[in-house]
Scaffold this active site. Structure first.
Site, PDB file in Angstrom:
ATOM      1  N   ASN A 193      26.969  -4.396  32.105  1.00  0.00           N
ATOM      2  CA  ASN A 193      27.193  -3.415  33.088  1.00  0.00           C
ATOM      3  C   ASN A 193      26.721  -3.898  34.466  1.00  0.00           C
ATOM      4  O   ASN A 193      25.973  -4.841  34.502  1.00  0.00           O
ATOM      5  CB  ASN A 193      26.282  -2.188  32.802  1.00  0.00           C
ATOM      6  CG  ASN A 193      26.927  -1.549  31.568  1.00  0.00           C
ATOM      7  OD1 ASN A 193      28.063  -1.480  31.409  1.00  0.00           O
ATOM      8  ND2 ASN A 193      25.823  -1.044  30.637  1.00  0.00           N
ATOM      9  N   CYS A 194      27.145  -2.995  35.588  1.00  0.00           N
ATOM     10  CA  CYS A 194      26.577  -3.457  36.857  1.00  0.00           C
ATOM     11  C   CYS A 194      25.089  -3.103  36.928  1.00  0.00           C
ATOM     12  O   CYS A 194      24.421  -2.415  36.495  1.00  0.00           O
ATOM     13  CB  CYS A 194      27.048  -2.486  37.668  1.00  0.00           C
ATOM     14  SG  CYS A 194      26.594  -2.226  39.618  1.00  0.00           S
ATOM     15  N   PRO A 195      24.391  -4.328  37.574  1.00  0.00           N
ATOM     16  CA  PRO A 195      24.938  -5.335  38.318  1.00  0.00           C
ATOM     17  C   PRO A 195      25.007  -6.578  37.905  1.00  0.00           C
ATOM     18  O   PRO A 195      25.164  -7.777  38.322  1.00  0.00           O
ATOM     19  CB  PRO A 195      23.845  -5.327  39.749  1.00  0.00           C
ATOM     20  CG  PRO A 195      22.523  -5.040  38.977  1.00  0.00           C
ATOM     21  CD  PRO A 195      23.049  -4.063  37.887  1.00  0.00           C
TER      22      PRO A 195
ATOM     23  N   ASP B  28      33.566  -4.268  33.258  1.00  0.00           N
ATOM     24  CA  ASP B  28      32.786  -3.240  33.949  1.00  0.00           C
ATOM     25  C   ASP B  28      33.888  -2.728  34.872  1.00  0.00           C
ATOM     26  O   ASP B  28      34.606  -3.366  35.820  1.00  0.00           O
ATOM     27  CB  ASP B  28      32.009  -3.873  34.912  1.00  0.00           C
ATOM     28  CG  ASP B  28      31.161  -2.930  35.886  1.00  0.00           C
ATOM     29  OD1 ASP B  28      31.441  -1.462  35.952  1.00  0.00           O
ATOM     30  OD2 ASP B  28      30.529  -3.201  36.547  1.00  0.00           O
TER      31      ASP B  28
END
Lengths: 76, 132
Positions: A13-15, A40
């Site tokens: 997932n981000c980041p 993502d």
């Protein structure tokens, strides 16, 4: 085009995809290319912005269903 | 003159806000933006090296989700931002004093030292300022 290195960022997932890409690019020589495979959904816009702000060159970006692939050339 | 530096004033001890601060700080740092984070109030408690990991954060429904989904620990994100970019973290000197803490209470690899609010605000005059 064959990349010098591939980063598998699927499931991150981000980041984390951006952080992992930065880490990989940091260890590469100028002119080398990094392929990133991510899932993502924000990564398409994120990697565009990342290349714009860092000065690295986005050679290719594509989406295949839920899979996003980027080819970035280290220029900065 | 305006510059692209990012200044984050982190006061909340909620996982959601610390997570967002860590995400912003790390992404900005690896995107070639200088970042400074000023940690104070309840947020300071989350960085106590003597605190057990499971007691480090509190928060609402989303904090539970972040934990259940094993989102990256904010401290790990801050550390990666420091390793890969220009990210500095400062401990509020007033909060240290109130807590009776020395800098040794905080991770020395993460924090660059104590700082007063006046200096932080002065440095932040020309950049972008975010409070969490």
């Amino acid at each position: 085009m064959m990349a010098d290195q591939t980063l598998d960022a699927k499931g991150l997932n981000c980041p984390l995809p951006i952080l992992r890409a930065k880490k990989a690019l940091k260890d590469m020589a100028t002119g080398q290319t990094l392929e990133i495979i991510a899932t993502d959904p924000g990564s398409m816009a994120d990697f565009d912005a990342f290349c714009r702000t860092t000065g690295n060159q986005m050679l290719e970006s594509k989406q295949d269903g839920k899979l996003y692939t980027f080819l970035i050339k280290r220029t900065a | 003159m305006a510059d692209n530096s990012l200044f984050i004033l982190l006061c909340s001890g909620e996982r959601e806000k610390i997570q967002m601060a860590a995400m912003m700080a790390s992404v900005a740092a690896v995107s070639e933006r200088p970042v400074q984070v000023f940690v104070s109030m309840n947020a300071m408690l989350a960085f106590d090296t003597k605190m057990a990991v499971e007691e480090r954060y509190h928060g609402g429904a989303f904090a539970k989700l972040l934990n259940d989904q094993k989102a990256p620990d904010p401290i790990l994100l801050f550390q990666q931002g420091k390793d890969l970019g220009d990210l500095k973290m400062w401990a509020c000197s007033m909060a240290l004093d109130i807590q009776g803490w020395e800098m040794s209470h905080l991770d020395e690899k993460l924090f660059d030292g104590p700082m007063g609010l006046t200096k932080f605000l002065s440095d932040a005059e020309s950049g972008q300022f975010v409070t969490l």
